[in-house]
Design a protein around this motif. Structure first.
Motif, PDB file in Angstrom:
ATOM      1  N   ASN A  25       0.839  -1.128  -0.205  1.00 14.23           N
ATOM      2  CA  ASN A  25       0.127   0.002   0.078  1.00 14.23           C
ATOM      3  C   ASN A  25       0.854   1.307  -0.056  1.00 14.23           C
ATOM      4  N   SER A  68       2.464   6.741   2.535  1.00 10.08           N
ATOM      5  CA  SER A  68       1.564   7.613   3.110  1.00 10.08           C
ATOM      6  C   SER A  68       0.590   7.105   4.082  1.00 10.08           C
ATOM      7  N   ASP A  69      -0.229   6.300   3.692  1.00  7.61           N
ATOM      8  CA  ASP A  69      -1.117   5.456   4.321  1.00  7.61           C
ATOM      9  C   ASP A  69      -0.421   4.853   5.397  1.00  7.61           C
TER      10      ASP A  69
END
Length: 342
Positions: A80, A83-84
Motif C-alpha cells: 500500500n 503515506s497510508d
C-alpha cells in the motif's frame, strides 16, 4: 515544517535500512552505521517503525536475522502507499503526525508522503549519517522513562491484544489490570521527566504551557506551589511517569495552573482519577479548586475532561478560560484503580 522534537522515526527497508532489495536477493546486508543509529535513537526514547513495500513475513524474518525486529513497533509492511503506512503508525502510537520522520532512499516515496502529510520530516537515506545530529532528533534530556519508552509501548501492545480478546465490560477489563496510580510531590530527580512531559504532551494538556527545568526547580521549592507527579503500574509492568499537576495556592482558592496526562493512558480513565483526587485533596483543606484552560488545536479532550469532571466556566477570555470545580461532595475514585500518595 514543524520544529517539534521527533517522537518516531519510520524506516523504509530496501536500500535504506538494509543494502539490497529483498524480493530480488535474500542476501541483503546492513551497515554498522544503521545499526548504531537505530540503537541510539532507541536509547534517546525515540520510537521506531517500518513503512516498506515488501512481503510482511520475509521482511520480518530478515529483521529478526539482524536481531533488530524488537526495535520497531506497529510495522507497516505491505504494498500500500507509504503515506497510508505513516498515518497508520501515527494513529497506532497516538502521536501527532508532525512528530514523525520518514527515511527512504526513493525520492518518489518521500514526495508521496510529503504531499499527503507535509508535517512529516522526510529524510533521504543518503542522510542517515546525519540523523543523530539533527536538532529534532535530540531530546533535551534522556530520562529513565525515555530509555524504557519502547518497552512500555510494547507492553501497551500486549494490553491491547488482551483487551480485544477480553470477554466482559470495559470496567471489568480495567479491574483485571490491577492498576496502581501513585502520586508524589515532585523532587529534583523528577524534573527532567516532568519537563519532558510538558514538551511531549499535547492532547491531554490543559494549557499547552511548557516549563523548563529551572522554572520547575523554583516551583518545587516554593511554599505557594504544589507539583504532583503521577505514575501508573499494572500487572503487565510500568507505564512510567505519565501525569503532572501544578497548583498555585491562593488564600481563598487553589489554582490548577497545569494538568497533563500522557496520551498512552487515555483509555485507562486515569485523567479523571487524577482530577477527582485533586478535588478531594483541595476540598479537605476547605478551599475551592479553579482550573486554567487554554484551547489549542489539539487539547479539546482536556476541556471535555474538565466538563465531565464537574467543572463549570466562571471566566471566558479570548485566551484563557477559568473553570471551577463543584466542591459540594467528595469525588468517588473507581475501584478498578488503587491510588497511593507516595
Amino acid at each position: 515544517m514543524s520544529d517539534q522534537k521527533i517522537k518516531c522515526v519510520v524506516w523504509d527497508l530496501d536500500q535504506t535500512l538494509w543494502n539490497g532489495i529483498l524480493t530480488e536477493n535474500k542476501e541483503v546486508t546492513i551497515s554498522p552505521l544503521v545499526v548504531r543509529t537505530i540503537k541510539e535513537l532507541d536509547r534517546r526514547g525515540i520510537l521506531q517503525s517500518i513503512a516498506s513495500k515488501n512481503d510482511y513475513g520475509p521482511a520480518m524474518e530478515q529483521l529478526e536475522a539482524f536481531v533488530l525486529s524488537q526495535y520497531f513497533i506497529y510495522p507497516q509492511i505491505s504494498w500500500n502507499p507509504k503515506s497510508d503506512a505513516v498515518l497508520a503508525i501515527a494513529k497506532a502510537i497516538n502521536i501527532g503526525i508532525d512528530t514523525l520522520a520518514f527515511v527512504d532512499d526513493q525520492a518518489y516515496e518521500r514526495d508521496e508522503v510529503a504531499f499527503a502529510h507535509p508535517e512529516v520530516l522526510c529524510v533521504d537515506a543518503a542522510d542517515i549519517p546525519l540523523i543523530l545530529t539533527m536538532e529534532r532528533m535530540n531530546p533535551l534530556f534522556v530520562t529513565e522513562d525515555s530509555r524504557n519508552r519502547r518497552e512500555m509501548y510494547q507492553n501497551d501492545i500486549k494490553r491491547s491484544h488482551v483487551e480485544q480478546e477480553f470477554e466482559g465490560s470495559k470496567e471489568e477489563f480495567l479491574q483485571s489490570l490491577q492498576m496502581k496510580f501513585t502520586l508524589t510531590q515532585a523532587v529534583e530527580e523528577d524534573l527532567k521527566r516532568v519537563e519532558e512531559l510538558t514538551v511531549r504532551t499535547h492532547q491531554l494538556n490543559s494549557t499547552g504551557d511548557i516549563y523548563s527545568y529551572e522554572e520547575l526547580k523554583k516551583l518545587i521549592a516554593s511554599d505557594r506551589h504544589e507539583v504532583l507527579v503521577a505514575q501508573l503500574d499494572d500487572k503487565y509492568g510500568a507505564y512510567g511517569k505519565i501525569g503532572l499537576s501544578l497548583i498555585e495556592k491562593h488564600e481563598d482558592f487553589w489554582e490548577l495552573k497545569l494538568l497533563l496526562m500522557s496520551c498512552r493512558v487515555m483509555s485507562r480513565g486515569v485523567g479523571t482519577v487524577l482530577l477527582n483526587h485533586l478535588v478531594n485533596r483541595v476540598r479537605k483543606r476547605g478551599k475551592k479548586l479553579r482550573a486554567n484552560f487554554v484551547p489549542t488545536d489539539k487539547n479539546r479532550i482536556m476541556y471535555i475532561t474538565y466538563k465531565f469532571g464537574g467543572f463549570k466556566e466562571i471566566s471566558v477570555g479570548s485566551h484563557l478560560t477559568v473553570l471551577e470545580a463543584d466542591m459540594d461532595q467528595e469525588r468517588e475514585i473507581p475501584d478498578y484503580v488503587i491510588v497511593v500518595e507516595g
